[in-house]
Write a protein that holds these residues in place. Structure first.
Motif, PDB file in Angstrom:
ATOM      1  N   PRO A 270       0.827  -1.201   0.000  1.00  0.00           N
ATOM      2  CA  PRO A 270       0.000   0.000   0.000  1.00  0.00           C
ATOM      3  C   PRO A 270       0.870   1.263   0.000  1.00  0.00           C
ATOM      4  O   PRO A 270       1.970   1.296   0.559  1.00  0.00           O
ATOM      5  N   ARG A 271       0.367   2.314  -0.613  1.00  0.00           N
ATOM      6  CA  ARG A 271       1.099   3.573  -0.764  1.00  0.00           C
ATOM      7  C   ARG A 271       1.518   4.152   0.580  1.00  0.00           C
ATOM      8  O   ARG A 271       2.651   4.607   0.756  1.00  0.00           O
ATOM      9  N   GLU A 272       0.605   4.171   1.542  1.00  0.00           N
ATOM     10  CA  GLU A 272       0.884   4.745   2.861  1.00  0.00           C
ATOM     11  C   GLU A 272       2.037   4.023   3.552  1.00  0.00           C
ATOM     12  O   GLU A 272       2.869   4.637   4.215  1.00  0.00           O
ATOM     13  N   GLU A 273       2.101   2.708   3.381  1.00  0.00           N
ATOM     14  CA  GLU A 273       3.162   1.919   3.996  1.00  0.00           C
ATOM     15  C   GLU A 273       4.534   2.298   3.425  1.00  0.00           C
ATOM     16  O   GLU A 273       5.507   2.440   4.174  1.00  0.00           O
ATOM     17  N   VAL A 274       4.607   2.496   2.128  1.00  0.00           N
ATOM     18  CA  VAL A 274       5.871   2.865   1.488  1.00  0.00           C
ATOM     19  C   VAL A 274       6.298   4.259   1.940  1.00  0.00           C
ATOM     20  O   VAL A 274       7.472   4.500   2.256  1.00  0.00           O
TER      21      VAL A 274
END
Length: 125
Positions: A110-114
């Motif tokens: 997921p984008r937020e995790e990256v």
């Protein structure tokens, strides 16, 4: 000659550049030994044709020979062969490159995790 088939303002892949270079070479080789053109009618019928133009280098008018028109009869055969291959759907002759070495080996997180991981790795915190 090269720019006729591959203009500079357009981006082409490496494969297209190779084929465009081959087309330019074919065009050059087929039309390299053209004869000088002659007048077909009028008072000068049968005489060799020249173009008279001003030369900046020589500071005077110079006569340059005018060549016969180019012959593109070989292109009809090439285009016909390409169209027949396209109609048959024959893709055996088209080579595809293996692109697995440039593809991701895992699914995208997921984008937020990256983004969170990037912020935590900062050495200034």
């Amino acid at each position: 000659m090269y720019l006729k088939y591959l203009p500079k303002l357009t981006h082409f892949s490496h494969e297209v550049m190779m084929h465009g270079t081959m087309l330019a070479a074919l065009d050059h080789n087929k039309n390299a030994n053209r004869q000088q053109a002659v007048y077909q009618d009028g008072q000068a019928k049968g005489e060799l044709r020249y173009k008279v133009a001003w030369s900046k280098v020589h500071k005077g008018f110079r006569a340059r020979p005018v060549l016969e028109k180019k012959n593109y009869s070989y292109m009809r055969k090439m285009i016909g062969a390409a169209l027949s291959l396209a109609e048959k759907g024959n893709k055996a002759e088209v080579t595809r490159r293996d692109r697995t070495h440039i593809m991701a080996t895992e699914d995208r997180p997921p984008r937020e995790e990256v983004i969170l991981k990037r912020q935590q790795l900062s050495r200034f915190h």
